[in-house]
Design a protein around this motif. Structure first.
Motif, PDB file in Angstrom:
ATOM      1  N   GLY A 104       2.781  -7.398   1.749  1.00 23.56           N
ATOM      2  CA  GLY A 104       1.635  -6.793   1.069  1.00 23.56           C
ATOM      3  C   GLY A 104       1.514  -5.296   1.272  1.00 23.56           C
ATOM      4  O   GLY A 104       0.610  -4.661   0.724  1.00 23.56           O
ATOM      5  N   GLN A 105       2.417  -4.708   2.059  1.00 23.75           N
ATOM      6  CA  GLN A 105       2.330  -3.261   2.297  1.00 23.75           C
ATOM      7  C   GLN A 105       2.775  -2.471   1.075  1.00 23.75           C
ATOM      8  O   GLN A 105       3.694  -2.863   0.356  1.00 23.75           O
ATOM      9  CB  GLN A 105       3.184  -2.871   3.506  1.00 23.75           C
ATOM     10  CG  GLN A 105       2.535  -3.217   4.833  1.00 23.75           C
ATOM     11  CD  GLN A 105       3.343  -2.740   6.018  1.00 23.75           C
ATOM     12  OE1 GLN A 105       4.554  -2.938   6.061  1.00 23.75           O
ATOM     13  NE2 GLN A 105       2.673  -2.135   6.993  1.00 23.75           N
ATOM     14  N   ARG A 106       2.097  -1.337   0.854  1.00 21.65           N
ATOM     15  CA  ARG A 106       2.405  -0.463  -0.274  1.00 21.65           C
ATOM     16  C   ARG A 106       2.869   0.892   0.226  1.00 21.65           C
ATOM     17  O   ARG A 106       2.394   1.371   1.258  1.00 21.65           O
ATOM     18  CB  ARG A 106       1.163  -0.257  -1.156  1.00 21.65           C
ATOM     19  CG  ARG A 106       0.718  -1.468  -1.945  1.00 21.65           C
ATOM     20  CD  ARG A 106      -0.461  -1.080  -2.835  1.00 21.65           C
ATOM     21  NE  ARG A 106      -0.120   0.011  -3.727  1.00 21.65           N
ATOM     22  CZ  ARG A 106      -0.982   0.943  -4.141  1.00 21.65           C
ATOM     23  NH1 ARG A 106      -2.232   0.910  -3.735  1.00 21.65           N
ATOM     24  NH2 ARG A 106      -0.598   1.898  -4.960  1.00 21.65           N
ATOM     25  N   PRO A 107       3.766   1.553  -0.495  1.00 21.24           N
ATOM     26  CA  PRO A 107       4.212   2.888  -0.064  1.00 21.24           C
ATOM     27  C   PRO A 107       3.230   4.002  -0.444  1.00 21.24           C
ATOM     28  O   PRO A 107       3.348   5.115   0.050  1.00 21.24           O
ATOM     29  CB  PRO A 107       5.541   3.059  -0.803  1.00 21.24           C
ATOM     30  CG  PRO A 107       5.375   2.243  -2.040  1.00 21.24           C
ATOM     31  CD  PRO A 107       4.536   1.056  -1.644  1.00 21.24           C
ATOM     32  N   TYR A 108       2.276   3.705  -1.326  1.00 21.00           N
ATOM     33  CA  TYR A 108       1.316   4.713  -1.811  1.00 21.00           C
ATOM     34  C   TYR A 108       2.042   5.948  -2.354  1.00 21.00           C
ATOM     35  O   TYR A 108       1.786   7.083  -1.970  1.00 21.00           O
ATOM     36  CB  TYR A 108       0.347   5.121  -0.704  1.00 21.00           C
ATOM     37  CG  TYR A 108      -0.579   4.025  -0.246  1.00 21.00           C
ATOM     38  CD1 TYR A 108      -1.023   3.041  -1.116  1.00 21.00           C
ATOM     39  CD2 TYR A 108      -1.023   3.980   1.073  1.00 21.00           C
ATOM     40  CE1 TYR A 108      -1.869   2.037  -0.696  1.00 21.00           C
ATOM     41  CE2 TYR A 108      -1.882   2.980   1.512  1.00 21.00           C
ATOM     42  CZ  TYR A 108      -2.298   2.004   0.621  1.00 21.00           C
ATOM     43  OH  TYR A 108      -3.142   1.015   1.046  1.00 21.00           O
TER      44      TYR A 108
ATOM     45  N   ALA B 147      -5.620  -0.796   6.850  1.00 24.99           N
ATOM     46  CA  ALA B 147      -5.056  -2.104   7.214  1.00 24.99           C
ATOM     47  C   ALA B 147      -3.536  -2.054   7.092  1.00 24.99           C
ATOM     48  O   ALA B 147      -2.897  -2.898   6.468  1.00 24.99           O
ATOM     49  CB  ALA B 147      -5.650  -3.221   6.362  1.00 24.99           C
ATOM     50  N   SER B 148      -2.980  -1.001   7.715  1.00 24.51           N
ATOM     51  CA  SER B 148      -1.525  -0.791   7.698  1.00 24.51           C
ATOM     52  C   SER B 148      -0.971  -0.776   6.279  1.00 24.51           C
ATOM     53  O   SER B 148       0.081  -1.345   5.980  1.00 24.51           O
ATOM     54  CB  SER B 148      -0.819  -1.848   8.553  1.00 24.51           C
ATOM     55  OG  SER B 148      -1.246  -1.782   9.901  1.00 24.51           O
ATOM     56  N   ARG B 149      -1.718  -0.129   5.393  1.00 25.59           N
ATOM     57  CA  ARG B 149      -1.337   0.069   3.985  1.00 25.59           C
ATOM     58  C   ARG B 149      -1.267  -1.227   3.187  1.00 25.59           C
ATOM     59  O   ARG B 149      -0.468  -1.361   2.255  1.00 25.59           O
ATOM     60  CB  ARG B 149      -0.004   0.827   3.872  1.00 25.59           C
ATOM     61  CG  ARG B 149      -0.031   2.201   4.499  1.00 25.59           C
ATOM     62  CD  ARG B 149       1.147   3.035   4.062  1.00 25.59           C
ATOM     63  NE  ARG B 149       1.121   4.367   4.668  1.00 25.59           N
ATOM     64  CZ  ARG B 149       1.906   5.373   4.299  1.00 25.59           C
ATOM     65  NH1 ARG B 149       2.772   5.201   3.312  1.00 25.59           N
ATOM     66  NH2 ARG B 149       1.829   6.530   4.900  1.00 25.59           N
ATOM     67  N   THR B 150      -2.124  -2.166   3.522  1.00 21.56           N
ATOM     68  CA  THR B 150      -2.191  -3.411   2.742  1.00 21.56           C
ATOM     69  C   THR B 150      -3.533  -3.572   2.032  1.00 21.56           C
ATOM     70  O   THR B 150      -3.728  -4.546   1.315  1.00 21.56           O
ATOM     71  CB  THR B 150      -1.995  -4.638   3.658  1.00 21.56           C
ATOM     72  OG1 THR B 150      -3.057  -4.694   4.621  1.00 21.56           O
ATOM     73  CG2 THR B 150      -0.656  -4.580   4.371  1.00 21.56           C
ATOM     74  N   LEU B 151      -4.452  -2.640   2.224  1.00 20.43           N
ATOM     75  CA  LEU B 151      -5.839  -2.891   1.829  1.00 20.43           C
ATOM     76  C   LEU B 151      -6.168  -2.461   0.411  1.00 20.43           C
ATOM     77  O   LEU B 151      -6.936  -3.135  -0.272  1.00 20.43           O
ATOM     78  CB  LEU B 151      -6.783  -2.199   2.822  1.00 20.43           C
ATOM     79  CG  LEU B 151      -8.275  -2.485   2.655  1.00 20.43           C
ATOM     80  CD1 LEU B 151      -8.569  -3.979   2.795  1.00 20.43           C
ATOM     81  CD2 LEU B 151      -9.088  -1.699   3.688  1.00 20.43           C
TER      82      LEU B 151
ATOM     83  N   ALA C  89     -18.214  -0.635   7.594  1.00 20.17           N
ATOM     84  CA  ALA C  89     -16.899  -0.283   8.127  1.00 20.17           C
ATOM     85  C   ALA C  89     -15.785  -0.778   7.216  1.00 20.17           C
ATOM     86  O   ALA C  89     -15.902  -1.811   6.565  1.00 20.17           O
ATOM     87  CB  ALA C  89     -16.743  -0.880   9.520  1.00 20.17           C
ATOM     88  N   ILE C  90     -14.681  -0.025   7.238  1.00 22.21           N
ATOM     89  CA  ILE C  90     -13.535  -0.396   6.405  1.00 22.21           C
ATOM     90  C   ILE C  90     -12.289  -0.568   7.259  1.00 22.21           C
ATOM     91  O   ILE C  90     -12.156   0.029   8.327  1.00 22.21           O
ATOM     92  CB  ILE C  90     -13.288   0.663   5.320  1.00 22.21           C
ATOM     93  CG1 ILE C  90     -12.325   0.121   4.240  1.00 22.21           C
ATOM     94  CG2 ILE C  90     -12.749   1.967   5.916  1.00 22.21           C
ATOM     95  CD1 ILE C  90     -12.336   0.924   2.967  1.00 22.21           C
ATOM     96  N   GLY C  91     -11.380  -1.434   6.797  1.00 26.08           N
ATOM     97  CA  GLY C  91     -10.092  -1.573   7.442  1.00 26.08           C
ATOM     98  C   GLY C  91      -9.989  -2.777   8.355  1.00 26.08           C
ATOM     99  O   GLY C  91     -10.724  -3.757   8.223  1.00 26.08           O
TER     100      GLY C  91
END
Length: 616
Positions: free
Chosen positions: A611-615, A317-321, A285-287
């Motif tokens: 740690g969040q990224r906008p991607y 992970a709310s765009r932190t992973l 599993a991921i996330g």
């Protein structure tokens, strides 16, 4: 002149639905397997009469099933659709008013999970001759508004049939959406109660057998070239397998791709089981509810290959992973394929994987070997979590995991989806059925009924917590009525344990998460509620067994499997800390508070947000 037949709108609808078939890979099956319904004044003289006239038994052209709750019957249809790989579903008919609005939650669940279901709510008089009718919502701004309009935003297709002439085009559009792998979900045809009973001369060709072909879109060559280029430049790729892999039945192609190119495979909730858990490239599993193995690789990957995933916040992970990785997205829906600025390969998952032929390329061998080592380390942690003399939730899952070999486990909400995602060892791609797109409390028993109707040869194990059970347990009576056997594992932990943990972590002091009597202080901090869930299950017609330790649980499950009747196994098992996923979830914390624990939680939250990224 073309031959016609005179029928009411409802009779024409029932006759049409009985002649619809789906086809994929040369296999045909009925598209609308039957009709669930609860009758009231808004549908009894229309659809109710039409079903009764054609014969409502299970051997009739369109079998009728009596449910206990309108939301639940949509969940049953969704469970059935998912278990059939989106090739077949049920219709659900209701009266107007509360029966219709009860469909909304089920419709949202179906559409979010991209699962087909046909909703047929009754509606107010099209002629308006008797308005306002019983249960009509009056809107001073417009006479054409009804409560059924609440179904518009949660339906992939919505139409109101105000004239018989409108029915054929609406039916064809509805079938198109139900069989479109990229655009499916809830389909709603609102049926005014006077129109349902109105007669019309229908062309006979409307009722001829019709086969709807479920497409496997292939990618365009230029998109394949861009995808191959992205792969060729990657040294540390990671696959994220979503539900699209399972709906496409692309597990062989996934395994072959992973083995050929040495790419580790992580799985979302919907994709879990796409690769055998003990496969060398399977990292689990991921996330936020993932394994330490998959999440460690996600942070280091230079290319994330999403196959049939919509990248929910739990997955990312709310765009932190995903560190500094780029994305390559294989998805039948362009909306999902374009996410996170990824290289987009719009295609059926099976056809997309088959198209990716990258001669001379593979992942770094050290990367592949490290993934295998991390996965083996994680499985050792799972073995530890599954052991122990006390009946904690992970130990309960370990016992069930052994008993459920070859069966299907069904779950949806609470703390169990996280433990299942991290720990469960699925025996095949069809064994794991956790509804986590909407994570709807109350889905479990009704959804499990749908799974069992679709897969009668398999044991179906419904995992439900006490909170979810109290929201929607009544479909146990429907299972008993239909002679459809379920094994329901009812886990009692005195309330909403999962949200209680979250509440504490954000400084909300577990308010409203424990089932307690009102105490002397005026708070809900008194003794346990005198609620007997086991007795309640028995009152609905189920056999009931109890368990209080791993040995008695195993014995009860063995007895339930051997039985031919729906059996509820009641157990008290508290959540227990298991292996940590080491991944965050963005739940905002109050920015100001007089409570020290809230301020501390806010400090942790702000640190994680960085740690969040906008991607982009």
């Amino acid at each position: 002149m073309r031959p016609t037949v005179r029928l009411t709108v409802a009779q024409a609808l029932v006759r049409f639905l009985s002649q619809q078939w789906s086809e994929r890979d040369g296999v045909e099956r009925r598209l609308i397997e039957g009709c669930f319904g609860i009758f009231g004044h808004g549908n009894v003289a229309g659809i109710g009469q039409a079903l009764a006239e054609q014969g409502a038994g299970t051997k009739s052209a369109l079998p009728y099933y009596l449910a206990r709750n309108e939301q639940a019957m949509v969940h049953t249809a969704v469970g059935y659709a998912r278990a059939t790989g989106r090739r077949s579903t049920f219709a659900c008919t209701t009266s107007i008013g509360p029966g219709a609005t009860n469909l909304v939650t089920g419709a949202a669940l179906a559409t979010i999970n991209r699962l087909p279901v046909l909703l047929l709510p009754g509606d107010i008089f099209a002629t308006r001759v008797a308005s306002p009718v019983l249960q009509e919502l009056e809107d001073p701004r417009s006479y054409d508004v009804s409560v059924n309009d609440s179904l518009r935003p949660v339906s992939r297709f919505f139409d109101r049939i105000n004239r018989p002439e409108q029915l054929p085009s609406a039916l064809l559009a509805a079938m198109r959406v139900l069989t479109d792998p990229a655009d499916t979900g809830a389909v709603t045809l609102a049926l005014p109660q006077d129109v349902q009973a109105e007669a019309y001369d229908w062309p006979e060709e409307l009722f001829e057998r019709r086969v709807w072909h479920i497409a496997r879109p292939v990618p365009e060559p230029a998109a394949v070239a861009r995808a191959v280029q992205a792969l060729s430049g990657s040294k540390r790729p990671l696959i994220v397998a979503g539900g699209g892999v399972k709906y496409s039945e692309a597990w062989d192609e996934l395994r072959e791709f992973a083995e050929r190119y040495g790419v580790p495979v992580a799985e979302t909730q919907a994709g879990k089981g796409a690769l055998p858990y003990d496969h060398p490239q399977a990292v689990g599993a991921i996330g936020h509810t993932g394994t330490a193995a998959a999440n460690a690789l996600a942070r280091e990957a230079d290319l994330v290959i999403g196959v049939g995933t919509r990248y929910s916040d739990f997955t990312t992970a709310s765009r932190t992973l995903f560190g500094e990785a780029r994305f390559l997205n294989v998805n039948v829906m362009a909306f999902d394929a374009a996410k996170h600025s990824g290289v987009s390969l719009v295609a059926d998952a099976r056809e997309g994987l088959r198209s990716l032929d990258v001669n001379g390329w593979r992942a770094d061998r050290e990367w592949t070997a490290r993934a295998t080592t991390l996965s083996q380390d994680w499985q050792a942690e799972v073995t530890k979590a599954y052991g122990g003399p006390t009946l904690t939730q992970p130990v309960l899952l370990g016992v069930l995991n052994e008993v459920a070999e070859g069966g299907v486990v069904v779950n949806a909400a609470g703390s169990m989806p996280g433990d299942l995602h991290r720990l469960w060892r699925p025996s095949d791609p069809g064994q794991y059925h956790v509804e986590y797109g909407y994570s709807c409390m109350g889905y479990e028993i009704a959804g499990g009924l749908g799974v069992k109707l679709a897969r009668p040869e398999r044991e179906v194990f419904v995992l439900v917590g006490d909170g979810s059970y109290l929201m929607m347990a009544q479909e146990i009576a429907t299972a008993v009525q239909e002679g459809v056997k379920l094994v329901v594992v009812l886990v009692d932990n005195d309330g909403f344990a999962s949200i209680g943990n979250l509440s504490e972590s954000v400084g909300a002091q577990r308010l409203g998460t424990s089932y307690r009597m009102r105490g002397a202080t005026g708070d809900l901090d008194g003794g346990r509620l005198p609620v007997d869930l086991a007795a309640n299950a028995a009152s609905l017609g189920a056999d009931v067994l109890t368990a209080d330790d791993p040995a008695s649980l195993r014995a009860a499950l063995d007895r339930a499997v051997a039985s031919s009747r729906t059996t509820v196994v009641y157990a008290r098992a508290a959540p227990a800390p298991g292996p940590d996923s080491q991944a965050w979830w963005d739940v905002p914390v109050a920015e100001v508070s007089e409570l020290a624990e809230v301020r501390q939680a806010r400090s942790r939250y702000e640190k994680a947000k960085r740690g969040q990224r906008p991607y982009l």
